[in-house]
Structure formats: structure tokens, C-alpha cells
Write an enzyme that holds these catalytic residues in place. Structure first.
Site, PDB file in Angstrom:
ATOM      1  N   GLY A  72      31.090  36.134  47.467  1.00 15.06           N
ATOM      2  CA  GLY A  72      29.814  36.795  47.213  1.00 15.06           C
ATOM      3  C   GLY A  72      29.705  37.309  45.787  1.00 15.06           C
ATOM      4  O   GLY A  72      28.634  37.261  45.173  1.00 15.06           O
ATOM      5  N   THR A  73      30.808  37.799  45.248  1.00 16.38           N
ATOM      6  CA  THR A  73      30.772  38.343  43.883  1.00 16.38           C
ATOM      7  C   THR A  73      30.364  37.253  42.898  1.00 16.38           C
ATOM      8  O   THR A  73      29.468  37.447  42.063  1.00 16.38           O
ATOM      9  CB  THR A  73      32.158  38.918  43.501  1.00 16.38           C
ATOM     10  OG1 THR A  73      32.489  39.929  44.458  1.00 16.38           O
ATOM     11  CG2 THR A  73      32.165  39.505  42.115  1.00 16.38           C
ATOM     12  N   ASN A 152      25.880  47.344  52.554  1.00 16.54           N
ATOM     13  CA  ASN A 152      27.241  47.263  53.083  1.00 16.54           C
ATOM     14  C   ASN A 152      27.731  48.574  53.684  1.00 16.54           C
ATOM     15  O   ASN A 152      28.571  48.580  54.567  1.00 16.54           O
ATOM     16  CB  ASN A 152      28.203  46.803  51.982  1.00 16.54           C
ATOM     17  CG  ASN A 152      27.965  47.497  50.662  1.00 16.54           C
ATOM     18  OD1 ASN A 152      26.873  47.442  50.103  1.00 16.54           O
ATOM     19  ND2 ASN A 152      28.977  48.173  50.162  1.00 16.54           N
ATOM     20  N   CYS A 323      36.832  50.279  48.829  1.00  9.74           N
ATOM     21  CA  CYS A 323      36.942  50.187  47.379  1.00  9.74           C
ATOM     22  C   CYS A 323      38.116  49.280  47.023  1.00  9.74           C
ATOM     23  O   CYS A 323      39.177  49.372  47.630  1.00  9.74           O
ATOM     24  CB  CYS A 323      37.146  51.596  46.841  1.00  9.74           C
ATOM     25  SG  CYS A 323      37.169  51.646  45.079  1.00  9.74           S
TER      26      CYS A 323
HETATM   27  N1  PLP Z   1      27.817  42.024  48.228  1.00 10.64           N
HETATM   28  C1  PLP Z   1      27.988  42.855  49.262  1.00 10.64           C
HETATM   29  C2  PLP Z   1      26.801  43.551  49.838  1.00 10.64           C
HETATM   30  C3  PLP Z   1      29.263  43.069  49.795  1.00 10.64           C
HETATM   31  O1  PLP Z   1      29.426  43.906  50.809  1.00 10.64           O
HETATM   32  C4  PLP Z   1      30.356  42.381  49.215  1.00 10.64           C
HETATM   33  C5  PLP Z   1      31.738  42.611  49.717  1.00 10.64           C
HETATM   34  O2  PLP Z   1      32.111  43.696  50.037  1.00 10.64           O
HETATM   35  C6  PLP Z   1      30.118  41.517  48.143  1.00 10.64           C
HETATM   36  C7  PLP Z   1      28.839  41.360  47.681  1.00 10.64           C
HETATM   37  C8  PLP Z   1      31.225  40.761  47.501  1.00 10.64           C
HETATM   38  O3  PLP Z   1      31.594  39.642  48.287  1.00 10.64           O
HETATM   39  P1  PLP Z   1      33.031  38.941  48.096  1.00 10.64           P
HETATM   40  O4  PLP Z   1      34.033  39.876  48.659  1.00 10.64           O
HETATM   41  O5  PLP Z   1      32.919  37.674  48.883  1.00 10.64           O
HETATM   42  O6  PLP Z   1      33.180  38.684  46.645  1.00 10.64           O
END
Ligand code: PLP
Length: 386
Positions: A72-73, A152, A323
Site C-alpha cells: 500500500g505504501t 486505519n 507504529c
Molecule cells: N494505508 C493505510 C490506510 C494503511 O493502514 C496502511 C498499513 O498500515 C498502509 C497504507 C500501508 O500499506 P502497506 O503496509 O501495504 O505498505
């Protein structure tokens, strides 16, 4: 003596679904580079494209416009950097409760970043956006706006379709972080009207380290990684075929189970009602929320102590967001919602595909027992010093 463990931290990471594990191991065993023309390469390509189709189906989208990423990042960064690299956007508007992947990702591109406030339920203020877009300066180029679909920490679901209508009318780009929403509530990329939408496998029972960026027709995604022509030239590097295979299978399972996802809301709300009886506040309670996320704030009971005491009893939850440093810091999300006084007492319990009613019962039971012990010991201490 081993204790029963209750895992309610799916928003941090969801356990790997058995069918996803099987697909992952099969793909690892089979090997093959999807760019190779021989039989093994073609088989790897088939696995990759089957996975892409399944992930796109989860959001009613097109596999033609879905880039697989490392999570996701990276998916969020790809959207933000694409907008910044286009030269069309001179200023970014970011929701006040966005995940660090978006908030810090936006700050990292070096353009001015403005925060779009939320109300006390954590819902982004549409009036603020409408008013801000109405006085958008042409010198700032086209607006780039980021709004997450579900938070989240609180699970609060944002009015993305309404925001998209405003952003589109202003000629802007709306990026949506749907990492926590996908697989937990129905997500229809077209109906939301988002230009780009970020996903992650490990929040829905797929493997860690794989995600995707879906984009609408006409959106110019620009690669951040340069090298080979993988992913239609949008992300260089040999694809994570096994990760993608696991993601695809998990996405298919999550989509299949969506009609039952609301059961969790009933179990969560029973647990929440028990905690509210002893003065706990529930963040975002007045807004639509993900069915299995509960963010509570307990006055005078620091998050870190709650997490540790629950862990000792075998209940795994987290303080606000998990975190990456492992440290517990006050919840920025609760602070943005105006709960500054409660932000260091925030606790998040989040269920998912394998959570049960017993998990939610046990969470409430154990939390209440810990709280009762705390009350008794502080009463005893007061007596001692009286
Ligand atoms: N966006 C949200 C809302 C998240 O909760 C997270 C992970 O905690 C991410 C992005 C990041 O995703 P990833 O861990 O796959 O990089």
C-alpha cells in the site's frame, strides 16, 4: 501453561488465509519469470494475470489499469509522485487523518501540502473542500486531493464519491487510499469516481509486501522505478509472482465473504456497549465505519499500558495505528478529531476474516477485568496514603 490468544489486530496485518498460502507456495515452487517466453515463463505470466484480474474484480475495476506494487505504501507513493511529476499540480490537499504512507508520501515530493480537516466523528468536511476548491489559485495548477476510503485507526468511512464529484468539477485528481476498506466493505472504483486507488494484500488475508494501484481511464501514471518494461512500463523489476498469486486468491475470498462482513459489526458493538458502561468513549461512533474496527479512548488509561496488559492476557490489539518503530505514540487521528485529551488513551481492536464472536467477547471481558483491577489497586493506594 499456554494461554488462549485472541488476535484482533487485522488492521495492522491480517493472518494469511490458508488458500492464499497455498497459492503463494505453489507459485514459489513453480518459479518462472513472467517475461520469459518459454513454458515456465508463460505459466508465471498466467499466474500473474489471473491474480491481477482477481484483485481488479475486488474493486469492480479493470485489470488493464492495475499496477502491482510492493504494498500500500508504494501504491500511494506511485499516485502522489505521478501527480507531482506531471508538473500539473502545484499544491496537495491531504485529509487530516490520512495514513503516514499518504501524509509523509505527500510531504516527500516537496510541494506545499495543506490539511483538509475532519469533524469530531473523523469525517472529512466536504464544505471545507468545496470552499477551498472554489478559491483555488490557477497558479497552483490542478488540485491534487487525497482522501482515504476507511481510516486505519477508527474505521471511519469517508464520503469519497462526494469528494470525487467536487474534485472532478474543479479539474483535479482524487487519490484514494483504499488499503483498509478493500475486502471489508464493497468498493466500486468507478462509482467512487477516484482517479487512483491504492490497495494492499496483507490487510485482507493476503501476503505482506504486495499491493496495487488501480487507475481510471485517462490517468497518467508515471513510473518511479526505472529499468525493465514490467507492469506496462509503470513499475520496473521482476514481478513478485508468488505474492501476487496470494493476493489474487485472498481478494477472491474476501469478495466472496463480503455479504457476511456485517456480522462482525454486531459482535463489535456488543463489546463496545459493555466498555461504554464504564466510561469508555468510542471514536467515530456517529459515522459509517468498517464493520470490524473499534477505536476506543479510555480517559486516564494510557494506550501503552492497555496494550501491554491485554497482551499479557493473550489479547492482541494495538494503540491507534501499529507504529513501524514499535513505539506507542498519541493518536494523531484522535487529535485531528478534537479528542486531544484522549489521544494518548486510544486503543484499536480490529477483526477480520477469521475473527469470531468469542474473540470480541473475550476482548471486552479481559479489558473490563484489567480495568477493574486498576480501579481496585488505585483505591487501595489512596486508602494507604489517606
Ligand atoms: N494505508 C493505510 C490506510 C494503511 O493502514 C496502511 C498499513 O498500515 C498502509 C497504507 C500501508 O500499506 P502497506 O503496509 O501495504 O505498505
Amino acid at each position: 501453561m499456554s494461554i488462549t490468544r485472541t488476535y484482533l489486530d487485522h488492521n495492522a496485518t491480517s493472518p494469511l488465509r490458508p488458500e492464499a498460502r497455498e497459492a503463494l507456495l505453489d507459485a514459489l515452487q513453480a518459479g518462472g519469470n513472467p517475461s520469459s517466453v518459454h513454458a515456465s515463463g508463460r505459466a508465471a505470466r498466467r499466474r500473474l494475470e489471473t491474480a491481477r484480474t482477481a484483485v481488479a474484480a475486488l474493486i469492480g475495476g479493470s485489470s488493464e489499469r492495475l499496477v502491482l506494487t510492493s504494498g500500500g505504501t508504494e501504491a500511494n507513493a506511485l499516485a502522489i509522485r505521478s501527480a507531482a511529476a506531471s508538473g500539473d499540480h502545484g499544491r496537495l490537499l491531504i485529509g487530516a487523518t490520512e495514513h503516514d504512507a499518504v501524509a509523509n508520501g505527500a510531504r516527500a515530493v516537496g510541494l506545499p501540502v495543506e490539511t483538509w480537516p475532519v469533524d469530531t466523528n473523523g469525517v472529512a468536511e466536504l464544505c471545507w473542500l468545496a470552499e477551498r476548491l472554489a478559491r483555488w489559485s490557477p497558479q497552483d495548477g490542478r488540485p491534487f486531493v487525497a482522501l482515504m476510503l476507511a481510516n486505519n485507526e477508527t474505521g471511519v468511512v469517508q464520503p469519497v464519491a462526494d469528494a470525487a464529484a467536487l474534485v472532478r468539477a474543479a479539474g483535479g485528481w482524487l487519490h484514494v487510499d483504499a488499503v483498509q476498506a478493500a475486502g471489508k466493505i464493497a468498493v466500486d472504483h468507478d462509482a467512487l469516481g477516484a482517479h487512483t486507488l491504492a490497495l494492499s494484500a496483507h490487510k485482507l488475508g493476503g501476503p505482506q509486501g504486495v499491493g496495487a494501484l488501480a487507475y481510471a481511464a485517462g490517468v497518467a501514471v508515471r513510473p518511479s522505478l526505472h529499468g525493465g518494461g514490467q507492469e506496462r512500463g509503470l513499475r520496473a523489476g521482476t514481478e513478485n509472482v508468488a505474492g501476487a498469486a496470494g493476493f489474487g486468491v485472498a481478494a477472491r475470498a474476501a469478495l466472496h465473504e463480503l455479504p457476511h462482513a456485517n456480522n462482525q459489526a454486531v459482535w463489535r458493538d456488543v463489546a463496545a456497549a459493555r466498555l461504554k458502561n464504564v466510561g469508555v468513549r468510542i471514536a467515530g461512533e456517529g459515522a459509517p465505519r468498517l464493520p470490524a474496527t473499534l477505536c476506543l479512548a479510555a480517559p486516564g488509561f494510557p494506550s501503552a499500558l492497555q496494550v501491554m496488559a491485554l497482551d499479557l492476557e493473550g489479547v492482541e490489539v494495538s494503540a491507534g495505528s501499529a507504529c513501524s518503530s514499535g513505539k506507542v505514540k498519541p493518536s494523531g487521528v484522535l487529535a485531528a478529531m478534537g479528542y486531544r485529551d484522549l489521544a494518548d488513551g486510544a486503543l484499536r481492536a480490529s477483526g477480520g476474516w477469521n475473527s469470531t464472536e468469542q474473540d470480541w467477547d473475550r476482548f471486552a471481558e479481559v479489558w473490563l477485568a484489567i480495568q477493574a483491577r486498576r480501579a481496585t489497586s488505585s483505591a487501595a493506594r489512596i486508602k494507604e496514603y489517606a
